[in-house]
Structure formats: C-alpha cells, structure tokens
Design a protein around this motif. Structure first.
Motif, PDB file in Angstrom:
ATOM      1  N   LEU A  41       0.863  -1.146   0.064  1.00 22.90           N
ATOM      2  CA  LEU A  41       0.110   0.144   0.022  1.00 22.90           C
ATOM      3  C   LEU A  41       0.768   1.337   0.079  1.00 22.90           C
ATOM      4  O   LEU A  41       0.528   2.119  -0.824  1.00 22.90           O
ATOM      5  CB  LEU A  41      -0.988   0.004   1.214  1.00 22.90           C
ATOM      6  CG  LEU A  41      -2.235  -0.950   1.349  1.00 22.90           C
ATOM      7  CD1 LEU A  41      -2.766  -0.858   2.396  1.00 22.90           C
ATOM      8  CD2 LEU A  41      -3.206  -0.141   0.153  1.00 22.90           C
ATOM      9  N   MET A  42       2.013   1.307   0.827  1.00 21.37           N
ATOM     10  CA  MET A  42       2.729   2.532   0.815  1.00 21.37           C
ATOM     11  C   MET A  42       3.613   2.791  -0.517  1.00 21.37           C
ATOM     12  O   MET A  42       3.813   3.911  -0.754  1.00 21.37           O
ATOM     13  CB  MET A  42       3.946   2.258   1.760  1.00 21.37           C
ATOM     14  CG  MET A  42       3.902   3.131   2.989  1.00 21.37           C
ATOM     15  SD  MET A  42       4.702   2.858   4.425  1.00 21.37           S
ATOM     16  CE  MET A  42       5.520   1.209   4.327  1.00 21.37           C
ATOM     17  N   ASN A  45       1.298   4.843  -2.395  1.00 22.10           N
ATOM     18  CA  ASN A  45       1.293   5.941  -1.874  1.00 22.10           C
ATOM     19  C   ASN A  45       2.674   6.748  -2.467  1.00 22.10           C
ATOM     20  O   ASN A  45       2.429   7.997  -2.627  1.00 22.10           O
ATOM     21  CB  ASN A  45       1.615   6.090  -0.409  1.00 22.10           C
ATOM     22  CG  ASN A  45       0.217   5.924   0.389  1.00 22.10           C
ATOM     23  OD1 ASN A  45      -0.664   6.383  -0.199  1.00 22.10           O
ATOM     24  ND2 ASN A  45       0.362   6.231   1.591  1.00 22.10           N
ATOM     25  N   ILE A  46       3.726   6.213  -2.580  1.00 22.20           N
ATOM     26  CA  ILE A  46       4.906   6.972  -3.057  1.00 22.20           C
ATOM     27  C   ILE A  46       4.776   7.200  -4.633  1.00 22.20           C
ATOM     28  O   ILE A  46       5.189   8.212  -5.152  1.00 22.20           O
ATOM     29  CB  ILE A  46       6.049   5.914  -2.782  1.00 22.20           C
ATOM     30  CG1 ILE A  46       6.527   6.002  -1.345  1.00 22.20           C
ATOM     31  CG2 ILE A  46       7.234   6.586  -3.899  1.00 22.20           C
ATOM     32  CD1 ILE A  46       7.286   4.941  -1.248  1.00 22.20           C
ATOM     33  N   LEU A  49       2.202  10.251  -4.737  1.00 19.35           N
ATOM     34  CA  LEU A  49       3.036  11.677  -4.392  1.00 19.35           C
ATOM     35  C   LEU A  49       3.908  12.089  -5.515  1.00 19.35           C
ATOM     36  O   LEU A  49       4.067  13.208  -5.740  1.00 19.35           O
ATOM     37  CB  LEU A  49       3.689  11.394  -3.004  1.00 19.35           C
ATOM     38  CG  LEU A  49       2.687  11.587  -1.638  1.00 19.35           C
ATOM     39  CD1 LEU A  49       3.397  11.265  -0.499  1.00 19.35           C
ATOM     40  CD2 LEU A  49       2.091  12.647  -1.642  1.00 19.35           C
ATOM     41  N   GLN A  74      -4.094  17.674  -4.230  1.00 22.21           N
ATOM     42  CA  GLN A  74      -4.771  16.437  -4.526  1.00 22.21           C
ATOM     43  C   GLN A  74      -4.171  15.182  -4.405  1.00 22.21           C
ATOM     44  O   GLN A  74      -4.729  14.148  -3.696  1.00 22.21           O
ATOM     45  CB  GLN A  74      -5.439  16.514  -5.749  1.00 22.21           C
ATOM     46  CG  GLN A  74      -6.777  16.661  -6.109  1.00 22.21           C
ATOM     47  CD  GLN A  74      -7.197  16.757  -7.604  1.00 22.21           C
ATOM     48  OE1 GLN A  74      -6.255  16.913  -8.110  1.00 22.21           O
ATOM     49  NE2 GLN A  74      -8.624  16.603  -7.611  1.00 22.21           N
ATOM     50  N   GLN A  76      -1.679  14.483  -2.266  1.00 20.75           N
ATOM     51  CA  GLN A  76      -1.273  14.255  -0.823  1.00 20.75           C
ATOM     52  C   GLN A  76      -2.710  13.855  -0.080  1.00 20.75           C
ATOM     53  O   GLN A  76      -2.851  12.836   0.659  1.00 20.75           O
ATOM     54  CB  GLN A  76      -0.915  15.656  -0.256  1.00 20.75           C
ATOM     55  CG  GLN A  76       0.681  16.101  -0.559  1.00 20.75           C
ATOM     56  CD  GLN A  76       0.883  17.178   0.107  1.00 20.75           C
ATOM     57  OE1 GLN A  76       0.921  17.213   1.369  1.00 20.75           O
ATOM     58  NE2 GLN A  76       1.546  18.359  -0.462  1.00 20.75           N
ATOM     59  N   MET A  77      -3.891  14.333  -0.526  1.00 23.19           N
ATOM     60  CA  MET A  77      -5.247  14.033  -0.059  1.00 23.19           C
ATOM     61  C   MET A  77      -5.591  12.467  -0.507  1.00 23.19           C
ATOM     62  O   MET A  77      -5.961  11.983   0.463  1.00 23.19           O
ATOM     63  CB  MET A  77      -6.286  14.921  -0.875  1.00 23.19           C
ATOM     64  CG  MET A  77      -7.754  14.631   0.109  1.00 23.19           C
ATOM     65  SD  MET A  77      -8.736  15.504  -0.978  1.00 23.19           S
ATOM     66  CE  MET A  77      -8.926  14.536  -2.277  1.00 23.19           C
ATOM     67  N   PHE A  78      -4.854  12.151  -1.581  1.00 19.97           N
ATOM     68  CA  PHE A  78      -5.255  10.403  -1.920  1.00 19.97           C
ATOM     69  C   PHE A  78      -4.466   9.670  -0.862  1.00 19.97           C
ATOM     70  O   PHE A  78      -4.790   8.767  -0.447  1.00 19.97           O
ATOM     71  CB  PHE A  78      -5.007  10.421  -3.342  1.00 19.97           C
ATOM     72  CG  PHE A  78      -6.003  10.970  -4.314  1.00 19.97           C
ATOM     73  CD1 PHE A  78      -7.377  10.740  -3.953  1.00 19.97           C
ATOM     74  CD2 PHE A  78      -5.554  11.556  -5.536  1.00 19.97           C
ATOM     75  CE1 PHE A  78      -8.487  11.463  -4.850  1.00 19.97           C
ATOM     76  CE2 PHE A  78      -6.495  12.003  -6.586  1.00 19.97           C
ATOM     77  CZ  PHE A  78      -7.720  12.097  -6.136  1.00 19.97           C
ATOM     78  N   ALA A  79      -3.064  10.283  -0.926  1.00 18.93           N
ATOM     79  CA  ALA A  79      -2.125   9.543   0.033  1.00 18.93           C
ATOM     80  C   ALA A  79      -2.888   9.222   1.494  1.00 18.93           C
ATOM     81  O   ALA A  79      -2.706   8.367   2.163  1.00 18.93           O
ATOM     82  CB  ALA A  79      -0.977  10.075   0.082  1.00 18.93           C
ATOM     83  N   LEU A  80      -3.412  10.419   1.853  1.00 18.81           N
ATOM     84  CA  LEU A  80      -3.979  10.510   3.395  1.00 18.81           C
ATOM     85  C   LEU A  80      -5.185   9.521   3.343  1.00 18.81           C
ATOM     86  O   LEU A  80      -5.396   8.722   4.308  1.00 18.81           O
ATOM     87  CB  LEU A  80      -4.500  11.916   3.798  1.00 18.81           C
ATOM     88  CG  LEU A  80      -3.157  12.918   4.136  1.00 18.81           C
ATOM     89  CD1 LEU A  80      -3.700  14.204   4.303  1.00 18.81           C
ATOM     90  CD2 LEU A  80      -2.587  12.178   5.289  1.00 18.81           C
ATOM     91  N   PHE A  81      -6.080   9.564   2.252  1.00 15.88           N
ATOM     92  CA  PHE A  81      -7.056   8.450   2.325  1.00 15.88           C
ATOM     93  C   PHE A  81      -6.486   7.320   2.175  1.00 15.88           C
ATOM     94  O   PHE A  81      -7.271   6.276   3.050  1.00 15.88           O
ATOM     95  CB  PHE A  81      -7.934   8.679   1.065  1.00 15.88           C
ATOM     96  CG  PHE A  81      -8.919   9.713   1.034  1.00 15.88           C
ATOM     97  CD1 PHE A  81      -9.814   9.852   2.223  1.00 15.88           C
ATOM     98  CD2 PHE A  81      -9.269  10.529   0.123  1.00 15.88           C
ATOM     99  CE1 PHE A  81     -10.576  10.870   2.096  1.00 15.88           C
ATOM    100  CE2 PHE A  81     -10.215  11.600   0.003  1.00 15.88           C
ATOM    101  CZ  PHE A  81     -11.000  11.784   1.154  1.00 15.88           C
ATOM    102  N   ILE A  83      -3.721   6.156   3.833  1.00 16.96           N
ATOM    103  CA  ILE A  83      -3.261   5.702   5.021  1.00 16.96           C
ATOM    104  C   ILE A  83      -4.503   5.519   5.834  1.00 16.96           C
ATOM    105  O   ILE A  83      -4.403   4.502   6.678  1.00 16.96           O
ATOM    106  CB  ILE A  83      -2.373   7.042   5.459  1.00 16.96           C
ATOM    107  CG1 ILE A  83      -1.309   7.161   4.785  1.00 16.96           C
ATOM    108  CG2 ILE A  83      -2.238   6.791   6.749  1.00 16.96           C
ATOM    109  CD1 ILE A  83      -0.160   8.300   5.076  1.00 16.96           C
ATOM    110  N   ALA A  84      -5.595   6.156   5.785  1.00 19.38           N
ATOM    111  CA  ALA A  84      -6.693   5.823   6.667  1.00 19.38           C
ATOM    112  C   ALA A  84      -7.219   4.490   6.387  1.00 19.38           C
ATOM    113  O   ALA A  84      -7.533   3.465   7.173  1.00 19.38           O
ATOM    114  CB  ALA A  84      -7.846   6.900   6.260  1.00 19.38           C
ATOM    115  N   VAL A  85      -7.340   4.125   4.860  1.00 18.63           N
ATOM    116  CA  VAL A  85      -7.873   2.635   4.564  1.00 18.63           C
ATOM    117  C   VAL A  85      -6.626   1.746   5.062  1.00 18.63           C
ATOM    118  O   VAL A  85      -6.963   0.601   5.545  1.00 18.63           O
ATOM    119  CB  VAL A  85      -8.041   2.724   3.092  1.00 18.63           C
ATOM    120  CG1 VAL A  85      -8.297   1.207   2.487  1.00 18.63           C
ATOM    121  CG2 VAL A  85      -9.119   3.420   2.569  1.00 18.63           C
TER     122      VAL A  85
END
Lengths: 117, 171
Positions: A41-42, A45-46, A49, A74, A76-81, A83-85
């Motif tokens: 998942l990370m 994220n990379i 970003l 935007q 960064q917002m997707f990355a935060l979502f 992380i929440a999931v």
C-alpha cells in the motif's frame, strides 16, 4: 541528471511493491503478511505523491502555478485516504487474527484451512 | 540539489535494506522493528518530496500505531521459533520469487521506456501545504469522500473491538 526524477521514485515504488508481494506470498506468520500488505500500500502512496509532485503534463500544458499546486494537494489528499484505509485494514486484520487464534491456537496461515475441507 | 540527491539515495537504501532484513529475519519481533525502519525511511522520502504533512502522518500512523499494533499481535499469539522460521515449501518460494521478479521486470520496462514530459524545476518553497490540503478536504468535491473515510474508520474500529472481544457475552 542533477535532480531526482519521477522515474527514480517510480522504480523505488516498484521495488517496494515487489518485496511486499514476495513477503506476503512466502511468510507463514499472519502478522508479517499484514505488514507486507502495508508495504505494498505504501508503494502506491509513493507513486501518488511522485506523480503529484512531478505532474509534468499539467505543468507543461498550463504554466499557471496554482494548478500544479492543486494537483499536488490532491495527490497528498489521496495518500491520506490511502493511509486511513490502511489503518482500518490493519485494525480489522489483527482483530480477525486474534479471533481465529482463539479458535486454532496458532498464527500460522497454513493452519487456517477450514473452508477448504 | 546535490544534498537532496544524497538524501534520496540514503533513504532509499535504508528502506530497501530494512525490507530485505525483514525478509531474511527469522524472528517475528525483529521483522517488525525492521519494518518500523522502513516506515521511517519512507516518511523521510515523503518529506523530501515536499509532502511534509503526509510524512508526519506516516510517522504517527505507521511507525507509531501500526508498529505497536503489530507488536501486540505478536505478543498475544504464540510463536514457536520453529514455526516462524519454517518457510513454506521450496516450490512455493520458487513460484513466489518468479512471480515477484516477473512483475518487477514488467514494471521496470514499463517505467524506464515511458518518456515522461520534462518538468521545469518547480519552486519548492511554494508547494501545497497543510492549508491547501485542508481546503481541498472540505471543498464540495471531496467533503463526502472525507466523511465516508471517517465513517469507514469508525466502523472498522468498532468492528475490530467486537471481533477481538469475541463471544456474545451470554455464553
């Protein structure tokens, strides 16, 4: 090549994803498999970003700086979502692990074969 | 420019080294601590990318919460050394290696052959910060997604408590 390019970040993400995939396929411990999935998942994220930061197409078509900033915010917002999931997934995964452990007395995923029998 | 290059390769080496240590280690706790190293290195990479807020969230959520949760998972379950060290069968490992290596080769060629448009060096001091992210979260485009994420987290944590507690209480 004086600056870190998009390609290097994408290659690093690919390496991380592959390591996570190998770990998830070969480990037998359920906790370690969950952590390997986190690794995968990370890497997503990379990629998010890196594309947001070096969003070349957007910047080329529109030299307006505010649009590039919007794209990066935007991403960064997707990355935060993401992380929440991932956090929700780990919490539920470990709860399921503890519930199964109560039943099977082991954390070895090879022993979790009730549905196959 | 040179310093960020050095920092990038140092962090990449740290993350990949930690991940490799995770794969080669035989004890579950050592695996988790090497994963914490990977999480911290990736938080550094986020900050290097200019996404400070995501990097800090990564430290709090991954290196803080998820690592501790995984340690709890290890401590609450029994782990014989033989069980953790025991690998799956040789054919399974070989198959997994071929799958992972094949996927990496495909991704490598896809990434290295793509010609991304060259980007004019963006001014790093004017990148989107916490303010822009907050405005975007609460903008009409994403407010429902944001609320949905909150509901997802809440239901996940309630579900986790219910499942880990076990039983219906009247047994």
């Amino acid at each position: 090549m004086s600056e870190i390019a998009l390609t290097q970040y994408l290659l690093f993400g690919a390496m991380l994803f592959v390591i996570g995939l190998y770990g998830a396929l070969t480990r037998r411990n359920a906790v370690i498999i969950l952590l390997s999935i986190e690794l995968m998942l990370m890497s997503a994220n990379i990629n998010l970003l890196a594309f947001g930061r070096y969003g070349g197409a957007v910047q080329m078509q529109n030299p307006d700086a505010t649009l590039a900033h919007y794209v990066f915010a935007q991403s960064q917002m997707f990355a935060l979502f993401n992380i929440a999931v991932a956090a929700a997934e780990v919490a539920v995964g470990l709860a399921i692990l503890i519930a199964i452990y109560r039943l099977k007395e082991t954390a070895n995923v090879d022993a979790y074969d009730t549905l196959r029998r | 420019m040179e310093g960020s290059m050095i920092a990038f390769f140092l962090l990449v080496a740290l993350a990949l080294g930690g991940a490799m240590t995770m794969l080669s280690s035989t004890r579950a706790l050592h695996m988790i601590f090497s994963m914490a190293l990977v999480f911290l290195a990736i938080a550094g990479l986020y900050i290097l990318l200019g996404a400070e807020f995501v990097g800090i969230v990564q430290v709090i959520v991954y290196a803080g919460a998820i690592t501790v949760l995984a340690v709890f998972g290890i401590m609450l379950t029994r782990h014989d050394a033989s069980e953790t060290a025991a690998e799956r069968s040789r054919s399974n490992r070989w198959l997994a290696f071929v799958t992972a290596a094949g996927l990496f080769i495909v991704l490598f060629f896809a990434i290295s052959r793509t010609r991304f448009l060259p980007v004019a060096a963006a001014d790093t001091e004017h990148l989107a910060g916490v303010r822009e992210i907050g405005m975007l979260f609460l903008s009409p485009d994403y407010i429902y997604t944001f609320e949905l994420a909150s509901v997802l987290l809440l239901s996940a944590f309630i579900g986790a408590i219910v499942m880990a507690k076990g039983g219906s209480g009247d047994e």
